[in-house]
Design a protein around this motif. Structure first.
Motif, PDB file in Angstrom:
ATOM      1  N   UNK A  28      67.097  37.708   6.647  1.00  0.00           N
ATOM      2  CA  UNK A  28      67.508  36.487   7.344  1.00  0.00           C
ATOM      3  C   UNK A  28      66.848  36.422   8.726  1.00  0.00           C
ATOM      4  N   UNK A  29      66.736  37.576   9.390  1.00  0.00           N
ATOM      5  CA  UNK A  29      66.063  37.618  10.696  1.00  0.00           C
ATOM      6  C   UNK A  29      64.588  37.243  10.552  1.00  0.00           C
ATOM      7  N   UNK A  30      63.937  37.770   9.527  1.00  0.00           N
ATOM      8  CA  UNK A  30      62.532  37.417   9.278  1.00  0.00           C
ATOM      9  C   UNK A  30      62.389  35.917   9.026  1.00  0.00           C
ATOM     10  N   UNK A 148      77.640  38.478  17.378  1.00  0.00           N
ATOM     11  CA  UNK A 148      76.346  38.720  18.017  1.00  0.00           C
ATOM     12  C   UNK A 148      75.435  37.508  18.070  1.00  0.00           C
ATOM     13  N   UNK A 149      75.549  36.626  17.119  1.00  0.00           N
ATOM     14  CA  UNK A 149      74.650  35.477  17.008  1.00  0.00           C
ATOM     15  C   UNK A 149      73.181  35.927  16.989  1.00  0.00           C
ATOM     16  N   UNK A 150      72.924  37.120  16.462  1.00  0.00           N
ATOM     17  CA  UNK A 150      71.568  37.670  16.445  1.00  0.00           C
ATOM     18  C   UNK A 150      70.660  36.906  15.479  1.00  0.00           C
ATOM     19  N   UNK A 151      71.257  36.334  14.454  1.00  0.00           N
ATOM     20  CA  UNK A 151      70.535  35.524  13.479  1.00  0.00           C
ATOM     21  C   UNK A 151      71.354  34.256  13.280  1.00  0.00           C
ATOM     22  N   UNK A 152      70.725  33.097  13.223  1.00  0.00           N
ATOM     23  CA  UNK A 152      71.498  31.870  13.011  1.00  0.00           C
ATOM     24  C   UNK A 152      72.215  31.871  11.659  1.00  0.00           C
ATOM     25  N   UNK A 153      73.446  31.393  11.644  1.00  0.00           N
ATOM     26  CA  UNK A 153      74.225  31.349  10.404  1.00  0.00           C
ATOM     27  C   UNK A 153      73.497  30.548   9.334  1.00  0.00           C
TER      28      UNK A 153
END
Length: 191
Positions: A28-30, A148-153
């Motif tokens: 998901x981050x990618x 964290x909101x590190x990756x958008x939902x």
């Protein structure tokens, strides 16, 4: 100046979905345009044995390939592991310890001795209600995103839909999306 990555350490038992959750988060981050890595560490390779998984997520290429020693967040998928001091090793009190449990954050603090930020979620119960299986990885990802909101939902939801729709019915895809949303919405936080 050394590069700083957002680091996640997952603790669970083999077969509970920690490795899959770690891989999902990395993918998901990618998809969201970030760099990421995901890898597991097993002790005894058997179902139910304690294991760890790790993520590093960054705006720059990830060049470190070692285990995560100073995590920005720790996610515990099996609360029977809470007595293990390795769970909170290297975790600063301003970072979150996230636990799949029906216990309160205060109870988790007493068990672990960790006096920092603690978040709990009844992930297995939610997974059983929504997915009809006691594998809480999508619930735990929803909770991690909330904290964290590190990756958008939206990226995570797109990844769940794309990955699951090739293998499962739309009903299973929808159940996992509901589990993800409930992990985001139903987390209990002490800090």
């Amino acid at each position: 100046m050394p590069e700083k990555y957002f680091e996640v350490r997952w603790h669970g038992r083999a077969g509970q979905g920690a490795k899959s959750a770690s891989q999902f988060l990395a993918e998901a981050a990618l998809d969201a345009g970030k760099y990421s890595t995901s890898f597991p560490e097993y002790g005894a390779e058997r179902s139910g044995a304690p294991m760890k998984a790790f993520n590093r997520i960054s705006e720059v290429p990830v060049r470190v390939r070692s285990n995560v020693e100073f995590p920005d967040i720790v996610v515990v998928i099996d609360d029977t592991l809470l007595g293990n001091p390795d769970i909170t090793s290297g975790l600063a009190e301003e970072n979150y310890l996230v636990v799949n449990t029906i216990k309160s954050p205060e109870e988790v603090s007493k068990i672990t001795g960790f006096n920092g930020k603690i978040a709990t979620i009844a992930g297995t119960d939610i997974a059983l209600e929504e997915i009809k299986r006691g594998i809480p990885n999508t619930v735990m990802i929803g909770t991690l995103i909330k904290l964290t909101d590190i990756v958008p939902m939206d990226s995570v939801k797109q990844k769940v839909t794309a990955a699951f729709s090739h293998k499962f019915s739309q009903a299973i895809v929808d159940a996992n999306l509901r589990a993800l949303d409930r992990g985001f919405a139903e987390v209990n936080i002490n800090g």
